[in-house]
Design a protein around this motif. Sequence first.
Motif, mmCIF file in Angstrom:
data_model
loop_
_atom_site.group_PDB
_atom_site.id
_atom_site.type_symbol
_atom_site.label_atom_id
_atom_site.label_comp_id
_atom_site.label_asym_id
_atom_site.label_seq_id
_atom_site.Cartn_x
_atom_site.Cartn_y
_atom_site.Cartn_z
ATOM 1 N N ARG A 162 -0.107 9.776 2.127
ATOM 2 C CA ARG A 162 -1.120 10.393 2.986
ATOM 3 C C ARG A 162 -0.916 9.925 4.420
ATOM 4 N NH1 ARG A 162 -6.095 12.075 0.764
ATOM 5 N NH2 ARG A 162 -6.735 12.447 2.920
ATOM 6 N N LYS A 163 -0.572 10.841 5.289
ATOM 7 C CA LYS A 163 -0.296 10.500 6.684
ATOM 8 C C LYS A 163 -1.484 9.799 7.348
ATOM 9 C CE LYS A 163 2.926 14.343 7.522
ATOM 10 N NZ LYS A 163 3.151 15.595 8.291
ATOM 11 N N SER A 164 -2.687 10.354 7.155
ATOM 12 C CA SER A 164 -3.867 9.817 7.835
ATOM 13 C C SER A 164 -4.204 8.409 7.359
ATOM 14 C CB SER A 164 -5.066 10.741 7.625
ATOM 15 O OG SER A 164 -5.357 10.888 6.243
ATOM 16 N N LEU A 165 -4.021 8.143 6.068
ATOM 17 C CA LEU A 165 -4.354 6.822 5.548
ATOM 18 C C LEU A 165 -3.340 5.771 6.011
ATOM 19 C CD1 LEU A 165 -5.530 7.647 1.902
ATOM 20 C CD2 LEU A 165 -6.914 7.239 3.946
ATOM 21 N N THR A 172 3.815 2.464 8.236
ATOM 22 C CA THR A 172 4.689 3.632 8.136
ATOM 23 C C THR A 172 5.242 3.707 6.716
ATOM 24 O OG1 THR A 172 6.563 2.300 8.923
ATOM 25 C CG2 THR A 172 5.328 3.551 10.579
ATOM 26 N N PRO A 173 5.797 4.856 6.327
ATOM 27 C CA PRO A 173 6.358 4.968 4.973
ATOM 28 C C PRO A 173 7.386 3.874 4.721
ATOM 29 C CG PRO A 173 6.204 7.136 5.964
ATOM 30 C CD PRO A 173 5.878 6.149 7.051
ATOM 31 N N PRO A 174 7.318 3.209 3.573
ATOM 32 C CA PRO A 174 8.196 2.064 3.294
ATOM 33 C C PRO A 174 9.659 2.458 3.135
ATOM 34 C CG PRO A 174 6.953 2.672 1.335
ATOM 35 C CD PRO A 174 6.381 3.474 2.461
ATOM 36 N N THR A 175 10.540 1.589 3.612
ATOM 37 C CA THR A 175 11.984 1.821 3.472
ATOM 38 C C THR A 175 12.658 0.752 2.621
ATOM 39 O OG1 THR A 175 12.436 0.624 5.527
ATOM 40 C CG2 THR A 175 12.094 3.008 5.698
ATOM 41 N N THR A 176 11.926 -0.313 2.282
ATOM 42 C CA THR A 176 12.429 -1.343 1.363
ATOM 43 C C THR A 176 11.310 -1.675 0.377
ATOM 44 O OG1 THR A 176 11.658 -3.220 2.686
ATOM 45 C CG2 THR A 176 13.864 -2.348 3.172
ATOM 46 N N ALA A 263 -5.497 7.310 -4.562
ATOM 47 C CA ALA A 263 -4.301 6.556 -4.192
ATOM 48 C C ALA A 263 -3.741 7.108 -2.888
ATOM 49 C CB ALA A 263 -3.243 6.638 -5.289
ATOM 50 N N ALA A 264 -3.295 6.197 -2.023
ATOM 51 C CA ALA A 264 -2.742 6.610 -0.731
ATOM 52 C C ALA A 264 -1.280 7.019 -0.843
ATOM 53 C CB ALA A 264 -2.893 5.481 0.282
ATOM 54 N N MET A 265 -0.593 6.497 -1.858
ATOM 55 C CA MET A 265 0.790 6.881 -2.136
ATOM 56 C C MET A 265 0.908 7.143 -3.635
ATOM 57 S SD MET A 265 3.105 4.193 0.148
ATOM 58 C CE MET A 265 2.482 2.732 -0.715
ATOM 59 N N GLY A 285 3.262 13.546 3.391
ATOM 60 C CA GLY A 285 4.700 13.619 3.559
ATOM 61 C C GLY A 285 5.377 13.107 2.311
ATOM 62 N N VAL A 286 6.699 13.240 2.255
ATOM 63 C CA VAL A 286 7.464 12.764 1.103
ATOM 64 C C VAL A 286 8.641 11.938 1.579
ATOM 65 C CG1 VAL A 286 6.799 14.672 -0.407
ATOM 66 C CG2 VAL A 286 8.836 14.895 1.021
ATOM 67 N N VAL A 287 8.948 10.880 0.842
ATOM 68 C CA VAL A 287 10.110 10.041 1.100
ATOM 69 C C VAL A 287 10.710 9.649 -0.249
ATOM 70 C CG1 VAL A 287 9.356 9.101 3.325
ATOM 71 C CG2 VAL A 287 8.641 7.983 1.195
ATOM 72 N N PRO A 288 11.953 9.201 -0.266
ATOM 73 C CA PRO A 288 12.513 8.692 -1.528
ATOM 74 C C PRO A 288 11.906 7.335 -1.862
ATOM 75 C CG PRO A 288 14.081 8.384 0.258
ATOM 76 C CD PRO A 288 12.942 9.184 0.824
ATOM 77 N N TRP A 289 12.088 6.907 -3.102
ATOM 78 C CA TRP A 289 11.726 5.532 -3.450
ATOM 79 C C TRP A 289 12.572 4.617 -2.571
ATOM 80 C CZ3 TRP A 289 8.034 3.574 -6.696
ATOM 81 C CH2 TRP A 289 8.102 2.214 -7.003
ATOM 82 N N PRO A 290 11.972 3.613 -1.941
ATOM 83 C CA PRO A 290 12.718 2.822 -0.953
ATOM 84 C C PRO A 290 13.827 1.969 -1.561
ATOM 85 C CG PRO A 290 10.554 1.855 -1.372
ATOM 86 C CD PRO A 290 10.566 3.183 -2.063
#
Length: 422
Positions: A162-165, A172-176, A263-265, A285-290
Motif C-alpha cells: 500500500r503506497k499510502s501506508l 519504501t518497498p523493501p529490497t533486502t 495488512a500493509a503488504m 504497487g508490486v515488487v518481487p520478493w526482496p
Amino acid sequence: MSASSALSRRGFLGTSLLFVAGAAVACSSNPQGTAAAKGAKVTLTQWYHQYGEEGTQAAVKRYAEQYTKANPDVAINVVWGADTSQYETKLNAALLGADAPDIFELGDFRAEMARAGQLEPLDDVYGAAKGGFNKADLDYLTVDGTLYGIKTIDDVMVLYYRKSLLKKAGVTPPTTFAELVDTAKKLTTDGVKGLFIGNDGIGDSPYLLAWSQGVDLIDGKKVVYADAARSIGGLHQLHSDKSVLLGFTTDWYDPGAFNQGAAAMQWGGMWSLPAIEKALGDDFGVVPWPAYDSAGKPVARLGGWTQAVNAKSKHVAEAKKYLQWLWVQQTDIQIDWAVKYGFHVPPQAEVAARTPELKKGAAKDAVAIANKNGISFPAEWTQAMQASFIAAAADIAKGAAPEKALRKAQATAQSALDKQMG
C-alpha cells in the motif's frame, strides 16, 4: 444437445463435447465413431481441469471449433473435467488405461512423468519460437535437456504494498530481507499488520527465502535447500516481531486482507490485481520478493497450467500440431485466454507485450518482474517433498534450529528423489 446445455461447470470427467467440422455434438462412449460419421479422420481428446472463471469452458470449445474449421480432418473432443483437487487423480488413472487423452493439462509438471515415458517431447512444437518464451517456464518444463510441456498461462506471484501506508510510515518497498523485516515492523500498528504471507505465517516464504539467497530446492540429483538455513531462519525473526498477520478469514491467494487494510503488504498472485485495483485505485504497487542480502537476488514465483501430449497417443503428430497452433501460433487466442476470464500473463514475451491489459500500471510492472525475476519449482519437486519442507519451515518459525530442521527434511526428500531418478 446444444453446446450450452451439454455440460455442467461442476460435472466430472466423462462428459465432453466433440467438435467436428465446426459443429459441437454430445459425445458418446465412442467419440471416434461419431467423428467418423461426420467425416473427420482423426479425433483428438483434450482434457482440461474445471476452471473457476466464468467463460473458460465456452472459450476452449471455441478454440477447438476454430481449429477444426481450418483442419476438417481433425475433430477435437474437449473434456471439461473435475475440479483441481480431483483432476490429477483422475488423470493419473486415465493415463494407465485404454481411454487416455491425447492432450491434457498439468497443474504441477512432474519430471517423473517424462522419465516414465508418459509425455511426448515437444521441442519441435516450440521450434524457432522457443527463445520468446519465459526462461523460467522453459527451465521448469525441461527434463534431461528435452521440453515436455508448454505453459498456457503464467500466474505471477508478487509482493503487493500500500503506497499510502508506506509513505505514512516513512519507508519504501523493501529490497533486502533485512529491509522487509524492518518495514513490516514499522508498518504494524493497531489493527494493521505489516505483512501477510498466509494464514499459517508461512505460505510461499520458505521457497522465496531460499531462492532469494541464491539457493534452489534441487540441484541436479541433489536436494540442497538446507544450504538456505540462513535465509529460511529469518522466519523466526518475522514471527518474533509479531508483524506477520495470522489467521485471516481468507488466505494469501485472496486479496481480502490487503483490500480490507488488515495488512500493509501481502504476498499474492497477479490474478488478484483487478480486484485490488477496484478496491484501492492506484494506492498500491508490486515488487518481487526482496533479495536476501547483497549477494542474493529478488524473486517472483511463476505458477500456471501446462499442456502436454500423451506419448502413447495413437495421434501424436496431430496432437503436437494442434498444440503448436493453439499455444505457439495463435497469439490472439493466447491473449484471450490470459486476460478475458481471469488475469494472467501469456508465456511468450512478445504476446504479453501486445496484451492491452498488461501495458500499464502495476500489471506492466508485474510482467516485467516475471520476465526478470520469475522462478518455478524444479520439475522433480513433489507434494511429499513440499510437505516435509513446509513442516520444517513452520518449526523454524517457532524457534527450531534452522540447519537441523532442514537437514532432517532434506534427507527424506533426497530419498524420494533418488527413487524418482531411478
